[in-house]
Design a protein around this motif. Structure first.
Motif, PDB file in Angstrom:
ATOM      1  N   LEU A 288     -11.618  31.452  32.963  1.00  0.00           N
ATOM      2  CA  LEU A 288     -11.813  31.801  31.479  1.00  0.00           C
ATOM      3  C   LEU A 288     -12.329  33.114  31.499  1.00  0.00           C
ATOM      4  O   LEU A 288     -13.497  33.597  32.052  1.00  0.00           O
ATOM      5  N   VAL A 289     -11.854  34.027  30.783  1.00  0.00           N
ATOM      6  CA  VAL A 289     -12.339  35.522  30.496  1.00  0.00           C
ATOM      7  C   VAL A 289     -12.533  35.472  28.877  1.00  0.00           C
ATOM      8  O   VAL A 289     -11.220  35.400  28.191  1.00  0.00           O
ATOM      9  N   GLU A 290     -13.214  36.248  28.355  1.00  0.00           N
ATOM     10  CA  GLU A 290     -13.328  36.179  26.899  1.00  0.00           C
ATOM     11  C   GLU A 290     -12.358  37.166  26.476  1.00  0.00           C
ATOM     12  O   GLU A 290     -12.097  38.263  26.998  1.00  0.00           O
ATOM     13  N   GLY A 291     -11.710  36.582  25.356  1.00  0.00           N
ATOM     14  CA  GLY A 291     -10.519  37.534  24.832  1.00  0.00           C
ATOM     15  C   GLY A 291      -9.199  37.000  25.205  1.00  0.00           C
ATOM     16  O   GLY A 291      -8.243  37.304  24.624  1.00  0.00           O
ATOM     17  N   ASP A 292      -9.130  36.299  26.474  1.00  0.00           N
ATOM     18  CA  ASP A 292      -7.848  35.728  27.010  1.00  0.00           C
ATOM     19  C   ASP A 292      -7.386  34.666  25.981  1.00  0.00           C
ATOM     20  O   ASP A 292      -8.212  33.899  25.520  1.00  0.00           O
ATOM     21  N   PHE A 293      -6.056  34.421  25.899  1.00  0.00           N
ATOM     22  CA  PHE A 293      -5.314  33.280  25.278  1.00  0.00           C
ATOM     23  C   PHE A 293      -4.819  32.218  26.334  1.00  0.00           C
ATOM     24  O   PHE A 293      -4.361  32.452  27.358  1.00  0.00           O
ATOM     25  N   TRP A 294      -5.021  31.002  25.771  1.00  0.00           N
ATOM     26  CA  TRP A 294      -4.681  29.716  26.556  1.00  0.00           C
ATOM     27  C   TRP A 294      -3.804  28.937  25.564  1.00  0.00           C
ATOM     28  O   TRP A 294      -4.181  28.813  24.486  1.00  0.00           O
ATOM     29  N   TYR A 295      -2.759  28.293  26.188  1.00  0.00           N
ATOM     30  CA  TYR A 295      -1.999  27.363  25.345  1.00  0.00           C
ATOM     31  C   TYR A 295      -1.954  25.976  25.822  1.00  0.00           C
ATOM     32  O   TYR A 295      -1.987  25.720  26.784  1.00  0.00           O
ATOM     33  N   VAL A 296      -1.877  25.163  24.696  1.00  0.00           N
ATOM     34  CA  VAL A 296      -2.060  23.850  24.641  1.00  0.00           C
ATOM     35  C   VAL A 296      -0.661  23.083  25.285  1.00  0.00           C
ATOM     36  O   VAL A 296       0.515  23.609  24.636  1.00  0.00           O
ATOM     37  N   ILE A 297      -0.720  22.201  26.214  1.00  0.00           N
ATOM     38  CA  ILE A 297       0.326  21.612  26.832  1.00  0.00           C
ATOM     39  C   ILE A 297       0.091  20.096  26.808  1.00  0.00           C
ATOM     40  O   ILE A 297      -0.952  19.782  27.502  1.00  0.00           O
ATOM     41  N   VAL A 298       1.016  19.263  26.669  1.00  0.00           N
ATOM     42  CA  VAL A 298       0.676  17.762  26.854  1.00  0.00           C
ATOM     43  C   VAL A 298       0.539  17.383  28.609  1.00  0.00           C
ATOM     44  O   VAL A 298       1.049  18.047  29.344  1.00  0.00           O
ATOM     45  N   ALA A 299      -0.630  16.885  28.737  1.00  0.00           N
ATOM     46  CA  ALA A 299      -1.013  16.717  30.210  1.00  0.00           C
ATOM     47  C   ALA A 299       0.034  16.042  31.109  1.00  0.00           C
ATOM     48  O   ALA A 299       0.138  16.335  32.159  1.00  0.00           O
ATOM     49  N   GLU A 300       0.664  15.168  30.552  1.00  0.00           N
ATOM     50  CA  GLU A 300       1.852  14.429  31.166  1.00  0.00           C
ATOM     51  C   GLU A 300       2.814  15.588  31.543  1.00  0.00           C
ATOM     52  O   GLU A 300       3.394  15.158  32.810  1.00  0.00           O
ATOM     53  N   TRP A 301       3.493  16.112  30.761  1.00  0.00           N
ATOM     54  CA  TRP A 301       4.406  17.122  31.167  1.00  0.00           C
ATOM     55  C   TRP A 301       3.958  18.194  32.221  1.00  0.00           C
ATOM     56  O   TRP A 301       4.526  18.316  33.189  1.00  0.00           O
ATOM     57  N   LEU A 302       2.619  18.739  32.213  1.00  0.00           N
ATOM     58  CA  LEU A 302       2.108  19.574  33.100  1.00  0.00           C
ATOM     59  C   LEU A 302       2.017  18.775  34.493  1.00  0.00           C
ATOM     60  O   LEU A 302       2.064  19.476  35.508  1.00  0.00           O
ATOM     61  N   GLU A 303       1.713  17.575  34.227  1.00  0.00           N
ATOM     62  CA  GLU A 303       1.389  16.739  35.735  1.00  0.00           C
ATOM     63  C   GLU A 303       2.911  16.582  36.338  1.00  0.00           C
ATOM     64  O   GLU A 303       3.123  16.681  37.665  1.00  0.00           O
ATOM     65  N   GLN A 304       3.777  16.377  35.572  1.00  0.00           N
ATOM     66  CA  GLN A 304       5.171  16.156  35.903  1.00  0.00           C
ATOM     67  C   GLN A 304       5.810  17.354  36.771  1.00  0.00           C
ATOM     68  O   GLN A 304       6.343  17.564  37.745  1.00  0.00           O
ATOM     69  N   LEU A 305       5.447  18.552  36.083  1.00  0.00           N
ATOM     70  CA  LEU A 305       5.833  19.921  36.554  1.00  0.00           C
ATOM     71  C   LEU A 305       5.094  20.128  37.934  1.00  0.00           C
ATOM     72  O   LEU A 305       5.718  20.474  38.798  1.00  0.00           O
ATOM     73  N   LYS A 306       3.712  19.949  37.946  1.00  0.00           N
ATOM     74  CA  LYS A 306       3.091  19.867  39.162  1.00  0.00           C
ATOM     75  C   LYS A 306       3.618  19.398  40.349  1.00  0.00           C
ATOM     76  O   LYS A 306       3.884  19.574  41.439  1.00  0.00           O
ATOM     77  N   LYS A 307       4.098  18.093  39.929  1.00  0.00           N
ATOM     78  CA  LYS A 307       4.604  16.972  40.984  1.00  0.00           C
ATOM     79  C   LYS A 307       6.161  17.527  41.447  1.00  0.00           C
ATOM     80  O   LYS A 307       6.242  17.484  42.405  1.00  0.00           O
ATOM     81  N   PHE A 308       6.728  18.087  40.517  1.00  0.00           N
ATOM     82  CA  PHE A 308       7.992  18.647  40.754  1.00  0.00           C
ATOM     83  C   PHE A 308       8.131  19.820  41.445  1.00  0.00           C
ATOM     84  O   PHE A 308       9.008  19.917  42.462  1.00  0.00           O
ATOM     85  N   VAL A 309       7.380  20.756  41.354  1.00  0.00           N
ATOM     86  CA  VAL A 309       7.430  21.985  42.179  1.00  0.00           C
ATOM     87  C   VAL A 309       6.372  21.834  43.186  1.00  0.00           C
ATOM     88  O   VAL A 309       6.556  22.946  44.131  1.00  0.00           O
TER      89      VAL A 309
END
Length: 550
Positions: free
Chosen positions: A84-105
């Protein structure tokens, strides 16, 4: 630093995008059920008006480029580790989708897996779920890569959050603060409540305030603010700084107050809030910022940049091919013209060489004449040198005589100065004595000490500032005089003359007191009565020496 395979992958992606090429999706051949299907959403088609490029899934008929799993893992592992760095942008993603992506790759995760098969791709990105409350955030760079590879599901939009540095450390700002917006000279009830991020620039807040109060562009303005209603006003004259940093905000629930100060028709500031004096440096820095930090003003450029580069490259190549023959012909013509010019310059050089030969002959004659003149000058220099040496000797002799004379005069002047200083010191001492005598004469008074008359001066009586006589005649007390003008003091006047002599001389000179211990003790009594400390100490020392001798 990313691996070289990943870098080459990016070069391949950019090349294929520019020339309209595509490759089969990585999920082709899988009987997959993406998270997007579970969420009840549909993948965006490539022709939609969203700001990102979608990728193919098993639910869409179109196919776009999608890198292999190894390349995705190499890129995402690096991006998911961002701090985390001040001024950076972060985007919201449903945790289930992100977990399936990590498992997939094939990326390790500490979260619970939601039951999807490891071989199934996650489908388009899902940013919200009606029945799911668990969400994750990813860095902006990771978000852009995911949108490029998987697309954004229909009905879902990007949810951008910003990092703010609190006192406890940098954290993602989940709640933006409510600001009370008003004019510096407006009534208390005339205000607006607007929500801004703590990382929002001061220039954008000022721009929004000007819009709310319809301030024309010809009028200048500047902002004042305070973090709390009971805090002090602060000038916000640097428009390029974040509002939270300027106001030292450390909570998502504070309600800052912002006041806009404007100029009148003559260009003068109407007035700071609550009669606050502006600082010495009251110049407003930078410009107004029209767009919020959350507005994606660069998205159209990012989408169209490759097409523009391709068009520019094609146009450039066409122009280069069309003008190449013309360029070659012009180069030949230019070379021929240069050759003609060089031949003309050679002819000119030959003519100049002949002129140079004639000039060299003339120069040789002049050089011979100059040599003769130089010899004559050298002889004259020798003659002048001998004359200079004679003059230097004469000058040295005269200088020595003058130095001796100067030394004698300085010695005589020093003696005269010393005599003058002695006479001056004597005169100053004499002048001081005369001045004291004049003061004594002017302040002369009469004293009646037990019937004995004494004549002295106020200057003498007040010489010891700690004595009773100094206090009596200091002018602070009103003293009564006798009919003859004298001041009566009820003391024995036998020894008072010794007291006066002590005050006049500042000491008791040797041999002026009688060699009588009785007299010393009587005089000590008088000294203690008149509070003459020096005289009393002197008499005590005499008496103690007398006692020791006895």
């Amino acid at each position: 630093m990313l691996p070289s395979s990943v870098t080459s992958f990016h070069r391949q992606v950019n090349s294929e995008r520019r020339f309209g090429m595509s490759s089969p999706s990585s999920c082709v051949g899988f009987s997959c059920v993406p998270v997007a299907a579970v969420a009840g959403v549909r993948a965006s088609s490539p022709s939609s008006a969203t700001a990102t490029t979608t990728v193919s899934t098993c639910l869409s008929s179109g196919q776009t480029f999608s890198p292999d799993l190894q390349a995705q893992r190499a890129v995402l592992e690096h991006l998911f580790d961002r701090k985390l760095v001040e001024g950076d942008f972060w985007y919201v993603i449903v945790a289930e989708w992100l977990e399936q992506l990590k498992k997939f790759v094939g990326i390790n995760s500490s979260r619970k897996y939601y039951g999807q098969r490891a071989s199934s791709p996650p489908g388009p990105i899902v940013t919200r779920r009606d029945y799911a409350h668990t969400v994750d955030v990813v860095h902006e760079d990771a978000w852009r890569m995911l949108v490029q590879w998987y697309g954004l599901a229909d009905g879902h939009k990007a949810m951008k959050l910003v990092v703010y540095k609190y006192a406890r450390g940098p954290e993602i700002e989940h709640n933006i603060n409510s600001f009370k917006i008003m004019l510096s000279n407006s009534p208390a009830e005339d205000f607006h409540i607007v929500r801004f991020s703590k990382m929002e620039k001061v220039g954008h807040i000022e721009y929004r305030t000007r819009q709310l109060y319809s301030i024309p562009q010809s009028q200048e303005s500047r902002l004042w603010a305070k973090a709390e209603a009971d805090a002090e006003w602060r000038p916000l004259f640097h428009r390029d700084k974040p509002i939270g940093v300027v106001l030292d905000m450390d909570s998502d629930f504070t309600r800052p107050v912002v006041a806009l100060e404007i100029t009148d028709c003559e260009g003068k500031w109407i007035g700071a809030p609550e009669l606050i004096e502006p600082p010495q440096d009251s110049k407003v820095h930078s410009y107004l910022i029209e767009n919020s930090m959350f507005d994606d003003v660069t998205t159209p450029w990012e989408l169209d940049i490759h097409e523009q580069i391709d068009q520019i490259g094609k146009t450039l190549l066409e122009k280069l091919h069309g003008n190449f023959n013309v360029f070659v012909q012009r180069a030949k013509d230019h070379i021929e013209a240069r050759e003609c010019h060089i031949r003309e310059q050679e002819r000119q050089v030959c003519s100049r060489e002949s002129v140079t030969e004639r000039l060299s002959t003339r120069l040789e004659v002049k050089e011979h004449r100059l040599s003769e003149e130089i010899l004559n000058c050298e002889e004259k220099i020798k003659e002048y040198e001998s004359m200079r040496l004679d003059l230097e000797r004469q000058f040295a002799d005269k200088q020595e005589d003058m130095l001796k004379e100067q030394t004698e005069k300085e010695t005589q002047l020093a003696k005269e100065k010393e005599e003058f200083e002695t006479e001056k010191e004597k005169f100053q001492q004499e002048l001081q004595r005369m001045s004291e005598l004049g003061k004594v004469h002017e302040s002369r008074i009469k004293l009646d000490i037990g019937g004995n008359q004494f004549t002295t001066s106020v200057l003498t009586l007040t010489r010891d500032p700690n004595s009773m006589l100094a206090a009596m005649f200091s002018g602070r007390h009103e003293l009564k005089t006798e009919s003859d003008g004298s001041y009566f003091i009820d003391r024995d006047g036998t020894h008072f003359r010794y007291v006066l002599n002590y005050l006049r001389d500042g000491c008791i000179k040797e041999g002026t007191l009688p060699q009588s211990e009785t007299t010393w003790r009587e005089l000590l009594t008088e000294a203690e009565f008149f509070q003459l400390g020096g005289l009393a100490d002197f008499l005590k020392e005499l008496i103690s020496k007398k006692d020791v001798d006895d």
